[in-house]
Design an enzyme around this catalytic site. Sequence first.
Site, PDB file in Angstrom:
ATOM      1  N   SER A  52      29.760  30.285  39.474  1.00 23.65           N
ATOM      2  CA  SER A  52      29.261  31.501  40.114  1.00 23.65           C
ATOM      3  C   SER A  52      27.739  31.460  40.261  1.00 23.65           C
ATOM      4  O   SER A  52      27.037  30.769  39.518  1.00 23.65           O
ATOM      5  CB  SER A  52      29.631  32.734  39.284  1.00 23.65           C
ATOM      6  OG  SER A  52      31.019  32.836  39.138  1.00 23.65           O
TER       7      SER A  52
HETATM    8  N1  SAH Z   1      33.215  30.562  34.778  1.00 22.11           N
HETATM    9  C1  SAH Z   1      33.119  29.285  35.471  1.00 22.11           C
HETATM   10  C2  SAH Z   1      33.384  29.388  36.956  1.00 22.11           C
HETATM   11  C3  SAH Z   1      34.752  29.722  37.203  1.00 22.11           C
HETATM   12  S1  SAH Z   1      35.445  29.463  38.813  1.00 22.11           S
HETATM   13  C4  SAH Z   1      31.791  28.614  35.247  1.00 22.11           C
HETATM   14  O1  SAH Z   1      30.923  29.188  34.583  1.00 22.11           O
HETATM   15  O2  SAH Z   1      31.629  27.493  35.728  1.00 22.11           O
HETATM   16  C5  SAH Z   1      37.036  30.130  38.363  1.00 22.11           C
HETATM   17  C6  SAH Z   1      37.844  29.251  37.479  1.00 22.11           C
HETATM   18  O3  SAH Z   1      39.026  29.974  37.134  1.00 22.11           O
HETATM   19  C7  SAH Z   1      38.310  27.976  38.168  1.00 22.11           C
HETATM   20  O4  SAH Z   1      37.933  26.864  37.407  1.00 22.11           O
HETATM   21  C8  SAH Z   1      39.830  28.134  38.212  1.00 22.11           C
HETATM   22  O5  SAH Z   1      40.512  26.920  38.083  1.00 22.11           O
HETATM   23  C9  SAH Z   1      40.085  29.048  37.036  1.00 22.11           C
HETATM   24  N2  SAH Z   1      41.349  29.802  37.052  1.00 22.11           N
HETATM   25  C10 SAH Z   1      41.987  30.346  38.112  1.00 22.11           C
HETATM   26  N3  SAH Z   1      43.116  30.956  37.726  1.00 22.11           N
HETATM   27  C11 SAH Z   1      43.217  30.791  36.381  1.00 22.11           C
HETATM   28  C12 SAH Z   1      44.172  31.184  35.395  1.00 22.11           C
HETATM   29  N4  SAH Z   1      45.304  31.830  35.702  1.00 22.11           N
HETATM   30  N5  SAH Z   1      43.941  30.855  34.102  1.00 22.11           N
HETATM   31  C13 SAH Z   1      42.812  30.165  33.745  1.00 22.11           C
HETATM   32  N6  SAH Z   1      41.884  29.762  34.640  1.00 22.11           N
HETATM   33  C14 SAH Z   1      42.074  30.063  35.941  1.00 22.11           C
END
Ligand code: SAH
Length: 204
Positions: A52
């Site tokens: 993000s």
């Molecule tokens: N917080 C992260 C960015 C996240 S992007 C950072 O600091 O880099 C969102 C992430 O959520 C992605 O990696 C995606 O694979 C994950 N995601 C999506 N659905 C999910 C779920 N049901 N359980 C766990 N992770 C999930």
Amino acid sequence: MVREQLAGRDIGSAAVLRAMRRVPRHLFVPEARQRNAYEDTPLPIGEGQTISQPYMVAFMTQALHLGRGDKVLEIGTGSGYQAAVLSQLTDSVYTIEIVEPLGEAARTRLQELGYGKVQTRIGDGYNGWPEEAPFDAIIVTAGAEEIPQPLVDQLAAGGRMVIPVGPHRGVRDLVLLKKRRNGKVVQESLMAVRFVPFTRKNRP
Ligand code: SAH
């Protein structure tokens, strides 16, 4: 980054600004993107996912109002950056990632960079982390169509959750949900946001 994009906007929490100053964002993005790491933008981290925008990380973190001893759960580890920021505010950070290669890479990265206290797990964050519940704070960093009930259930009385909610691939509401001391759940919408989707199955 901190002065212009965060303090210059509405990030007023000294603790959050300090945390954002401490964690080296460039070490959480692919090498080819490192020179863009402190720009006001999300960046690709592989597997179709993104880290993000710094402002969003700070804003969501601030909305959690973390105290030192708070136990916090993140859904969507991605690069591990948000988890590292959270670990500057409390010693008790748990994070779940559904895409295995991302989760594995983040686990290694967090270890190597000295954030080894962060507890990581590969799996579907929809179900939360029941063995470690309740959590004082929950942060969901993927856009959900609805708020997963298991996460509401795993929130402590007095707890806070931030989660982007809205239609698939559309603009979503960043929702702040609070569970009052008496167990009553209230929610408010903080701003309009775009996030990669919350998924239920590990598919490309
Ligand atoms: N917080 C992260 C960015 C996240 S992007 C950072 O600091 O880099 C969102 C992430 O959520 C992605 O990696 C995606 O694979 C994950 N995601 C999506 N659905 C999910 C779920 N049901 N359980 C766990 N992770 C999930």
